[in-house]
Write an enzyme that holds these catalytic residues in place. Structure first.
Site, mmCIF file in Angstrom:
data_model
loop_
_atom_site.group_PDB
_atom_site.id
_atom_site.type_symbol
_atom_site.label_atom_id
_atom_site.label_comp_id
_atom_site.label_asym_id
_atom_site.label_seq_id
_atom_site.Cartn_x
_atom_site.Cartn_y
_atom_site.Cartn_z
ATOM 1 N N VAL A 212 0.824 -1.210 0.000
ATOM 2 C CA VAL A 212 0.000 0.000 0.000
ATOM 3 C C VAL A 212 0.857 1.258 0.000
ATOM 4 C CG1 VAL A 212 -1.896 -1.164 1.172
ATOM 5 C CG2 VAL A 212 -0.218 0.093 2.522
ATOM 6 N N GLU A 213 2.160 1.106 -0.109
ATOM 7 C CA GLU A 213 3.037 2.274 -0.184
ATOM 8 C C GLU A 213 3.691 2.329 -1.569
ATOM 9 O OE1 GLU A 213 5.287 3.356 3.410
ATOM 10 O OE2 GLU A 213 4.297 1.694 4.424
ATOM 11 N N MET A 214 4.968 1.981 -1.687
ATOM 12 C CA MET A 214 5.630 2.069 -2.983
ATOM 13 C C MET A 214 5.435 0.809 -3.821
ATOM 14 S SD MET A 214 8.985 4.110 -1.520
ATOM 15 C CE MET A 214 9.734 4.618 -3.054
#
Length: 434
Positions: A212-214
């Site tokens: 859910v980030e990079m």
């Protein structure tokens, strides 16, 4: 001191002579009764003598050290003796009866933030490594869709975070934890809210492959993205030795080296602690004293104002919220996780004025409200402007009658909350790194 030492040595020699004589007589008598030979009697005497000698030496050392300590305290004057008498353990807030009006805690030295962080032995900094780490920190090509970088969630000019309740990552996804500031992280020993990363280098790995980030599929994929850039290939070759300098360990070492430069030591608080009497307002100074007195400083330890800092008085982690009974904030701000408190790494309060919203779930946007929540949830304080609320009496029915206990300084007034907030705002840096 010399005469005392000489007297001690003389007493030791005389004691040894008397002791050896006595032991010889005892060993001889015991040996006769046990039917031991002359040689065995000498061995017995030697064994007993060594034991007595060891005890004697320890006694002399203890006596000498005790005398020396008393001499040093006498030379230092009454202030040191009073401090030694009143010293309290620093493992968390003290019980109310001992914490209230304790002179030592109010006068305990405050620490300014160092202007430079210490490099770990396995990752010494160089200007070239720091420059490389900065490039990687701002590089959007290291995310799956080439739109996000470390700086996307840690905007340096915004206070080192993104001022959002939850950061927005790949395809607009959001996590369930508020992003901590990266500023002054160089002085922390654990990272992420659960403290699972023990270093800046290990922390830097996580966002790359968090879905859910990079959202990169693997750390190897991150390495391949770095290799795509000819400038990186040249820079890594200059900074790191070895046949294949571009690897995930060196990538995170470079980022860690850069992040250790993101320090904000020029705050009103730091200037005040270093000797500038005009750096803080009277309101902030009152708040500084209250911050210590009511117990905030037991968990938010200066100079980084976190128990997870390199300077600490007790453990890195704390349960939050501690006090649930009659706590109106639990439901209002959804502070429990699955209906129960959780254990968190204590966040730093440096630049806290800039890093709202607050707490693990980013549910509180007002600094004064965050102070109220901490006062009730962690310190079991009442919130009231009534002077009588400062005194709390408990009544216990006993077999032979009733027991009463009085607790003082139980309430925080709105004025005191404003003072503490003024102090916390004095932790805001005059300039922020970029």
């Amino acid at each position: 001191m010399f005469s005392t030492t000489a007297a001690t040595i003389s007493a030791l020699i005389i004691g040894l002579i008397i002791g050896v004589s006595a032991l010889s007589l005892v060993a001889n008598e015991l040996g006769k009764r046990a039917g031991l030979s002359v040689v065995s009697r000498f061995a017995l005497a030697g064994g007993l003598g060594m034991g007595v000698l060891a005890v004697g030496i320890k006694v002399v050392i203890i006596a000498t050290l005790t005398y020396t300590g008393m001499q040093e305290m006498a030379e230092a004057g009454p202030a040191v003796r009073i401090a030694a008498k009143n010293r309290l353990p620093e493992a968390g807030p003290q019980p109310e009866e001992t914490r209230v009006d304790t002179p030592l805690m109010r006068s305990r030295t405050w620490r300014a933030l160092p202007v430079k962080a210490r490099d770990p032995g396995e990752n010494p900094s160089t200007p070239e490594k720091i420059a490389l780490g900065r490039a990687l920190f701002f590089d959007i090509n290291l995310s799956i869709n080439r739109t996000l970088s470390c700086a996307s969630c840690h905007a340096l000019k915004e206070g080192g975070d993104d001022n959002a309740r939850f950061s927005t990552g790949f395809r607009g996804q959001q996590g369930d934890r508020n992003a901590p500031t990266v500023l002054n992280a160089a002085f922390l020993t654990r990272f992420f809210w659960d403290g699972r990363a023990p270093s800046l280098e290990r922390q830097a790995e996580g966002p790359f492959i968090n879905p859910v980030e990079m959202a990169m599929p693997s750390l190897d994929a991150v390495v391949e993205r770095v290799k795509e850039n000819p400038g990186y290939r040249k820079a890594f070759g200059k900074v790191f030795s070895g046949g294949a300098p571009i690897n995930i360990a060196n990538i995170t070492r470079a980022i860690g080296a850069y992040e250790r430069t993101l320090i904000t030591p020029d705050t009103p608080y730091d200037r005040f602690v270093r000797g500038d009497d005009t750096a803080m307002s009277a309101t902030a100074i009152r708040g500084m004293a209250l911050f210590d007195k009511v117990g905030c400083r037991s968990c938010h330890v200066d100079p980084v104002f976190s128990a997870a800092g390199t300077v600490k008085t007790s453990g890195t982690y704390r349960i939050f919220p501690v006090h649930q009974a009659d706590n109106p904030f639990l439901e209002k701000y959804d502070l429990l996780i699955d209906g129960a408190p959780a254990v968190f790494r204590v966040p730093s309060l440096r630049n806290v004025e800039l890093t709202a919203p607050y707490f693990h779930n980013g549910s509180v946007s007002d600094l004064e409200e965050a102070i109220r929540i901490m006062a009730v949830s962690q310190l079991r304080r009442d919130l009231s402007d009534d002077p009588l609320a400062d005194i709390h009496i408990t009544s216990t029915l006993m077999e032979d009658g009733r027991s009463l206990r009085m607790f003082r300084n139980r309430a925080l007034s709105n004025a005191e909350i404003s003072d503490i907030a003024a102090f916390l705002r004095s932790l805001t840096a005059s300039t922020l790194p970029d």
